[in-house]
Design an enzyme around this catalytic site. Structure first.
Site, PDB file in Angstrom:
ATOM      1  N   ASP A 265      -6.563   4.839  -4.061  1.00 11.26           N
ATOM      2  CA  ASP A 265      -5.226   4.259  -4.089  1.00 11.26           C
ATOM      3  C   ASP A 265      -4.593   4.709  -5.409  1.00 11.26           C
ATOM      4  O   ASP A 265      -5.309   5.060  -6.346  1.00 11.26           O
ATOM      5  CB  ASP A 265      -5.385   2.732  -4.031  1.00 11.26           C
ATOM      6  CG  ASP A 265      -4.173   1.987  -4.518  1.00 11.26           C
ATOM      7  OD1 ASP A 265      -3.112   2.166  -3.905  1.00 11.26           O
ATOM      8  OD2 ASP A 265      -4.279   1.227  -5.499  1.00 11.26           O
TER       9      ASP A 265
ATOM     10  N   ASP B 107      -7.364  -1.513  -5.246  1.00 11.51           N
ATOM     11  CA  ASP B 107      -7.259  -2.769  -5.992  1.00 11.51           C
ATOM     12  C   ASP B 107      -6.352  -3.814  -5.341  1.00 11.51           C
ATOM     13  O   ASP B 107      -6.386  -4.974  -5.724  1.00 11.51           O
ATOM     14  CB  ASP B 107      -6.703  -2.492  -7.399  1.00 11.51           C
ATOM     15  CG  ASP B 107      -5.229  -2.128  -7.356  1.00 11.51           C
ATOM     16  OD1 ASP B 107      -4.837  -1.370  -6.448  1.00 11.51           O
ATOM     17  OD2 ASP B 107      -4.467  -2.627  -8.197  1.00 11.51           O
TER      18      ASP B 107
ATOM     19  N   ASP C  34      -4.908  -2.800   0.203  1.00 12.68           N
ATOM     20  CA  ASP C  34      -6.049  -1.899   0.288  1.00 12.68           C
ATOM     21  C   ASP C  34      -7.225  -2.487   1.060  1.00 12.68           C
ATOM     22  O   ASP C  34      -8.174  -1.766   1.388  1.00 12.68           O
ATOM     23  CB  ASP C  34      -6.522  -1.524  -1.130  1.00 12.68           C
ATOM     24  CG  ASP C  34      -5.460  -0.749  -1.892  1.00 12.68           C
ATOM     25  OD1 ASP C  34      -4.732   0.028  -1.247  1.00 12.68           O
ATOM     26  OD2 ASP C  34      -5.364  -0.932  -3.117  1.00 12.68           O
TER      27      ASP C  34
HETATM   28  P1  ADP Z   1       1.246   2.065  -3.319  1.00 13.14           P
HETATM   29  O1  ADP Z   1       0.477   2.764  -2.246  1.00 13.14           O
HETATM   30  O2  ADP Z   1       1.596   3.017  -4.444  1.00 13.14           O
HETATM   31  O3  ADP Z   1       0.529   0.834  -3.839  1.00 13.14           O
HETATM   32  P2  ADP Z   1       3.182   0.501  -1.659  1.00 13.14           P
HETATM   33  O4  ADP Z   1       2.678   0.782  -0.291  1.00 13.14           O
HETATM   34  O5  ADP Z   1       2.993  -0.864  -2.193  1.00 13.14           O
HETATM   35  O6  ADP Z   1       2.678   1.622  -2.733  1.00 13.14           O
HETATM   36  O7  ADP Z   1       4.752   0.826  -1.676  1.00 13.14           O
HETATM   37  C1  ADP Z   1       5.184   2.086  -1.253  1.00 13.14           C
HETATM   38  C2  ADP Z   1       6.641   2.285  -1.552  1.00 13.14           C
HETATM   39  O8  ADP Z   1       7.456   1.272  -0.923  1.00 13.14           O
HETATM   40  C3  ADP Z   1       7.007   2.206  -3.015  1.00 13.14           C
HETATM   41  O9  ADP Z   1       6.771   3.415  -3.712  1.00 13.14           O
HETATM   42  C4  ADP Z   1       8.502   1.875  -2.925  1.00 13.14           C
HETATM   43  O10 ADP Z   1       9.244   3.043  -2.641  1.00 13.14           O
HETATM   44  C5  ADP Z   1       8.587   0.964  -1.717  1.00 13.14           C
HETATM   45  N1  ADP Z   1       8.524  -0.462  -2.080  1.00 13.14           N
HETATM   46  C6  ADP Z   1       7.581  -1.359  -1.684  1.00 13.14           C
HETATM   47  N2  ADP Z   1       7.846  -2.588  -2.193  1.00 13.14           N
HETATM   48  C7  ADP Z   1       8.970  -2.461  -2.936  1.00 13.14           C
HETATM   49  C8  ADP Z   1       9.750  -3.375  -3.726  1.00 13.14           C
HETATM   50  N3  ADP Z   1       9.459  -4.666  -3.866  1.00 13.14           N
HETATM   51  N4  ADP Z   1      10.845  -2.872  -4.353  1.00 13.14           N
HETATM   52  C9  ADP Z   1      11.171  -1.567  -4.238  1.00 13.14           C
HETATM   53  N5  ADP Z   1      10.482  -0.677  -3.519  1.00 13.14           N
HETATM   54  C10 ADP Z   1       9.397  -1.100  -2.866  1.00 13.14           C
HETATM   55 MG    MG Z   2      -2.788  -0.397  -5.811  1.00 14.50          MG
END
Ligand code: ADP
Ligand code: MG
Length: 286
Positions: A38, A231, A235
């Site tokens: 991740d 984490d 995940d």
């Molecule tokens: P990662 O795999 O890096 O943990 P997430 O799946 O949590 O990422 O989020 C993927 C994408 O969704 C982020 O890069 C962002 O573009 C968008 N996103 C998710 N939650 C938010 C939020 N609260 N505010 C703005 N963008 C968000």
């Molecule tokens: Mg993470």
């Protein structure tokens, strides 16, 4: 390996801050050929900061902060930190909704507003100029979120998270072991690649929705034995799907419960330590 050897192995792990749930996990770890990571909070520190605001700064940040007040996402915390730094009074919104892997939306003073990525943009147009700015920021390893208000994109916010100090060493240790390393993230491809290059990960699977992470692991498992390191709450399904799920000790309780191995010291180099321990346990005593 004999039950005694397994006990010795897991006991030795525990002393080093590597909690291995049972002997079977330790055994499967010896067959791993692919390690999937991740990004946020695993490879990176997980405390992103706002670096750039494009558009009418005050308004863009205010709308975004009001929307993000209801979210616990690391990107939301970065935006709220910046609003606090600028002494903004963040007032409440209505009809708040978090859209997993996309962003959040709500009514801000009665107007439909959102902050998030392109997946939210079904009825919005992004100009070529904005697209260029986004790509430029993303190539600097910055995550870009769009801020929309009433059918219009009013601006962009770039947010940067830095790799952990040990991430690069962790990857080279795994490569020395002959393993394939992969980054699996919901973030944009450009950002993912920029960070992957910084730490030395060869492969990137980007734009993956939280609900799809486990499916991506399954696809890799068709011809590989896969460890997944993560984490977050998001995940957990990938951690349980992988042949070996490795949770960061500073991760959420849900991730820690889902992991077959927990890295208590939260040090990514311990992925290698865990695999080395497995190798030692299973190659010595058969
Ligand atoms: P990662 O795999 O890096 O943990 P997430 O799946 O949590 O990422 O989020 C993927 C994408 O969704 C982020 O890069 C962002 O573009 C968008 N996103 C998710 N939650 C938010 C939020 N609260 N505010 C703005 N963008 C968000
Ligand atoms: Mg993470």
């Amino acid at each position: 390996a004999t039950p005694t050897a397994l006990m010795v192995g897991t006991g030795r792990g525990a002393k080093m801050g590597i909690l291995i749930k049972d002997g079977e996990v330790l055994e499967r770890a010896n067959d791993i050929d692919t390690v999937v990571f991740d990004k946020t909070g695993t490879i990176t520190v997980g405390q992103p900061k706002v670096t750039d605001i494009i558009g009418e700064n005050q308004q863009v940040l205010m709308v975004a902060a009001r929307l993000e007040a209801g979210s616990e996402h690391p990107l939301a915390l970065a935006i709220l930190d910046e609003a606090e730094r600028q002494n903004f009074a963040v007032t409440s919104v209505e009809n708040f909704e978090a859209l997993s892997g996309k962003g959040v939306q709500a009514l801000v003073d009665g107007q439909r507003a959102f902050v998030g990525n392109e997946r939210l943009l079904t009825d919005f147009e992004v100009t070529d100029d904005l697209k260029r700015k986004m790509a430029q920021l993303q190539d600097e390893a910055k995550t870009v979120v769009l801020v929309g208000l009433q059918q219009k994109i009013i601006g962009l916010i770039a947010i940067q998270d830095t790799p952990k100090e040990t991430s690069e060493t962790a990857m080279s240790l795994l490569k020395d072991r002959g393993l394939r390393t992969v980054m699996l993230t919901g973030d944009n491809e450009h950002v993912a690649r920029a960070i992957a290059n910084e730490v030395g990960i060869d492969e990137v699977i980007a734009n993956v929705l939280p609900a799809e992470k486990a499916d991506q692991i399954k696809a890799l498992q068709v011809d590989h034995t896969v460890a997944f390191v993560g984490d977050g709450i998001n995940d957990a399904p990938a951690l349980t799907t992988a042949d070996v799920g490795i949770a960061m000790g500073a991760g959420t309780d849900i991730a820690i419960d889902a992991g077959g191995i927990v890295l208590v010291k939260n040090d990514l180099r311990d992925v290698n330590t865990a695999l080395a321990l497995s190798e030692k346990t299973f190659n010595r005593i058969k």
